[in-house]
Design a protein around this motif. Structure first.
Motif, PDB file in Angstrom:
ATOM      1  N   SER A  30      69.533  54.925  55.265  1.00  0.00           N
ATOM      2  CA  SER A  30      70.154  53.741  56.019  1.00  0.00           C
ATOM      3  C   SER A  30      71.604  54.006  56.206  1.00  0.00           C
ATOM      4  N   ASP A  70      65.251  50.566  61.139  1.00  0.00           N
ATOM      5  CA  ASP A  70      65.562  50.739  59.590  1.00  0.00           C
ATOM      6  C   ASP A  70      64.293  50.155  58.712  1.00  0.00           C
ATOM      7  N   GLU A  71      63.191  50.605  58.304  1.00  0.00           N
ATOM      8  CA  GLU A  71      61.846  50.153  57.781  1.00  0.00           C
ATOM      9  C   GLU A  71      61.640  49.056  58.155  1.00  0.00           C
TER      10      GLU A  71
HETATM   11 MG   LIG Z   1      67.688  51.663  53.410  1.00  0.00          MG
END
Ligand SMILES: [Mg+2]
Ligand SMILES: Nc1ncnc2c1ncn2[C@@H]1O[C@H](COP(=O)(O)OP(=O)(O)OP(=O)(O)O)[C@@H](O)[C@H]1O
Lengths: 274, 339
Positions: free
Chosen positions: A67, A181-182
């Motif tokens: 991240s 991000d995910e």
């Molecule tokens: Mg993360």
């Protein structure tokens, strides 16, 4: 080109370099967080190049700095050392040329689905007519399968639908690069698979560059042209890169039944287990 | 029909009505009876117990104004106050009727006659006092909101300004209305010299005192809300490169509305609470003055009448709170977080 990448997969990358232009060039990127306990070096001299119209996925253990890397590309997180070039220009602040899809949908719950998308479109196309802008929003909402939920309040949508809006919002900006991000981390596996398809479908049409962080090995293979494996932190770098030269457009079934699939999977799991 | 009744129960804060509605529509009778026992039966027993203790306890104490009034006497005075109000209204109506008749007669004789219309000047009744109090508290609440909201937003947006103002906020916040009142009185008397305007001096004094006590909750909640807006929202605003104004009005404020309303709700509650004290000392016509006059008056009914005022204040405070809760629900995107 990063040394590691050349070592790991020399043939394919060289081919790509000759074919395609480098879109994103991350050079000796270092990130140091100052914590009460002292300095914490998350990334140290990380190098990575992403080609134009390439889809890469990043996997790595929790807390390794994925991240951190993505938010630095987005411009939301300061760079400690090194630089990130987007189309040759260093990134200094966030902007709509980098569409971001966060793990939580982070829509504005008091706005409708359409208004959420429109907010960004208004910023990017301030000169177009109101109808043009609405058309853009509707086009993308339609593409992600929300053709009949334009005027639903974001708070009334399910998680999966909210994330669809999130994807539409990012694409509608017509960004140079899409950062995820995910994006499906909070969804159940059925919805997750659906949304992977939606994402790939829109991405195929738009031909933009995309970087997706994921925890899921299968997801990383299904989505990406290359899977970037990050070493565990602190001082994380790109540990390995796996090429996924499967044909596009892909269907889940074709990917899973492909003779190389288990080889890819084994490679990634082997990396993660060491 | 049933849906409307259920909605009505929850809007008015009378959740205990819900099982009754369900009971009458024949829904799981045993369940509903159990529910009714919990929400109505038990509180009812508590209230009856309270009334009994009050009734017998009151008899034990003799004050200089006679025995402490029990529930029956208070109820008696409630009716008396209402009767006085109705009486006064009848008198007023009669007064106007007489005046109209007189004027009509004059006009009949001479169409160019000079007509005089005089307002009825009776003593304000208890009900009039209630409305004066409500007017005062809303005025105070309005002033408080007009001050607290902008300052709160600015404090929330800028950490430096927050740090600058925080000590003062913390120091002024706990000050009692009784301490503010003399200061406000002196200042208003010095500044607002014309007392022939449409606003009574005493009204302004109590309203300002109310705002001085009640603005802090709104200010602090607004500042807290603005400074703690979900980080993802702020990131989205950054990615979209929204201008500061657009960011404030399209994202920060809507995201903060629920907390702002929590603040406003507390402010109104505090304002209503301190109003009685402020009115008492400022001699603003209203419930506070009513209490004070009764206290000075010292008749045998005075204590009972003051107790009527206590219940009135309590019930109106409760109603105001419910109104704020409903407003809060209206603006809130996450309906679940509000009690
Ligand atoms: Mg993360
Ligand atoms: N603002 C911050 N200040 C200090 N340390 C931080 C900060 N943000 C992240 N970290 C630390 O940096 C490391 C990397 O965090 P990051 O969120 O980038 O990991 P990640 O790979 O995304 O993990 P996950 O897969 O769990 O999302 C973690 O150890 C985290 O605790």
């Amino acid at each position: 080109m990063s040394e590691i990448a050349i070592k790991e997969a020399p043939i394919a990358t060289e081919k790509e370099i000759s074919d395609k232009k480098v879109m994103l060039d991350i050079k000796d990127l270092t990130k140091i967080y100052t914590t009460p306990k002292g300095e914490y070096v998350v990334l140290e001299k990380l190098n990575l190049q992403v080609m134009k119209e390439e889809f890469i996925s990043i996997i790595g253990h929790s807390g390794c700095g994925k991240s951190t890397l993505l938010t630095m590309i987005a411009g939301l997180n300061d760079i400690s050392e090194g630089e990130i070039l987007l189309d040759g220009k260093p990134i200094t602040k966030p902007g709509p040329d980098r569409g971001v899809v966060f793990q939580s949908p982070s829509l504005f719950p008091w706005m409708t689905a359409l208004e959420n998308v429109l907010l960004g479109v208004e910023q990017v196309f301030p000169h177009g007519s109101k109808n043009d802008r609405l058309d853009i929003c509707k086009y993308y909402l339609d593409k992600v399968g929300l053709g009949d939920a334009f005027n639903k309040k974001a708070s009334e949508l399910s998680q999966g639908m909210q994330q669809r809006v999130g994807i539409a919002r990012a694409f509608a900006l017509k960004p140079k690069i899409l950062l995820l991000d995910e994006p499906f981390g909070m969804l159940d596996s059925l919805t997750r698979a659906e949304l992977q398809d939606v994402l790939l479908e829109v991405w195929n049409k738009e031909n933009i560059t995309a970087i997706a962080i994921t925890h899921d090995v299968d997801e990383s293979i299904f989505l990406a042209d290359r899977v970037i494996m990050m070493t565990s932190g602190p001082r994380a770098v790109v540990g390995d890169i796996l090429e996924i030269p499967l044909e596009r457009p892909r269907t889940r079934r074709e990917v899973i039944e492909h003779p190389d699939y288990y080889h890819y999977r084994g490679h990634l799991i082997n990396f993660l287990e060491h | 029909m049933k849906a409307i009744a259920l909605k009505l129960c929850s809007v008015t804060g009378m959740k205990w009505g819900i099982p009754f509605v369900k009971l009458f529509s024949g829904e799981e009778v045993l369940e509903q009876l159990k529910e009714i026992w919990g929400t109505v039966g038990i509180p009812l027993i508590a209230i009856v117990t309270f009334l009994l203790i009050w009734h017998f306890g009151a008899k034990q104490i003799d004050t200089s104004l006679g025995q402490v009034p029990g529930p029956a006497m208070v109820w008696e005075q409630t009716k008396a106050l209402w009767a006085e109000h109705v009486d006064e209204r009848i008198k007023a109506d009669e007064f106007y009727a007489r005046q109209d008749a007189r004027n009509a007669a004059k006009l009949a004789k001479n169409p160019n006659a000079n007509i005089r219309v005089v307002d009825y000047t009776g003593k304000p009744t208890y009900i009039d006092q209630i409305f004066t109090s409500l007017k005062t508290v809303f005025m105070g609440f309005l002033i408080a909101s007009l001050i607290a909201l902008p300052i709160g937003i600015i404090c929330g947006l800028s950490k430096k300004i927050m740090q600058a103002l925080n000590p003062m906020i913390q120091v002024f916040k706990p000050v009692s209305p009784l301490a503010w009142l003399p200061i406000v009185t002196m200042i208003v008397s010095a500044v607002y010299v014309t007392n022939d305007g449409w606003l009574e001096k005493s009204f302004i004094i109590s309203a300002i005192t109310v705002s001085l006590c009640s603005l802090w909750a709104t200010l602090i909640n607004t500042a807290l809300g603005v400074s703690s807006v979900n980080e993802d929202y702020i990131n989205v605003a950054k990615v979209l490169q929204l201008s500061p104004t657009k960011k404030t009005f399209k994202i920060v404020l809507p995201a903060t509305l629920p907390l702002i309303f929590t603040g406003l709700r507390i402010s109104l509650g505090v304002g209503w609470m301190v109003l009685i004290a402020a009115e008492m000392l400022a001699q603003n016509p209203g419930l506070g003055k009513f209490v004070w006059d009764e206290f000075q008056n010292g008749s045998s009914q005075s204590l009972a009448r003051i107790m009527v005022a206590v219940f009135t204040v309590g019930i109106i405070g409760f109603i105001l709170d419910r109104i704020m809760v409903e407003l809060q629900k209206l603006v809130s995107f996450d309906k679940k977080t509000i009690a």
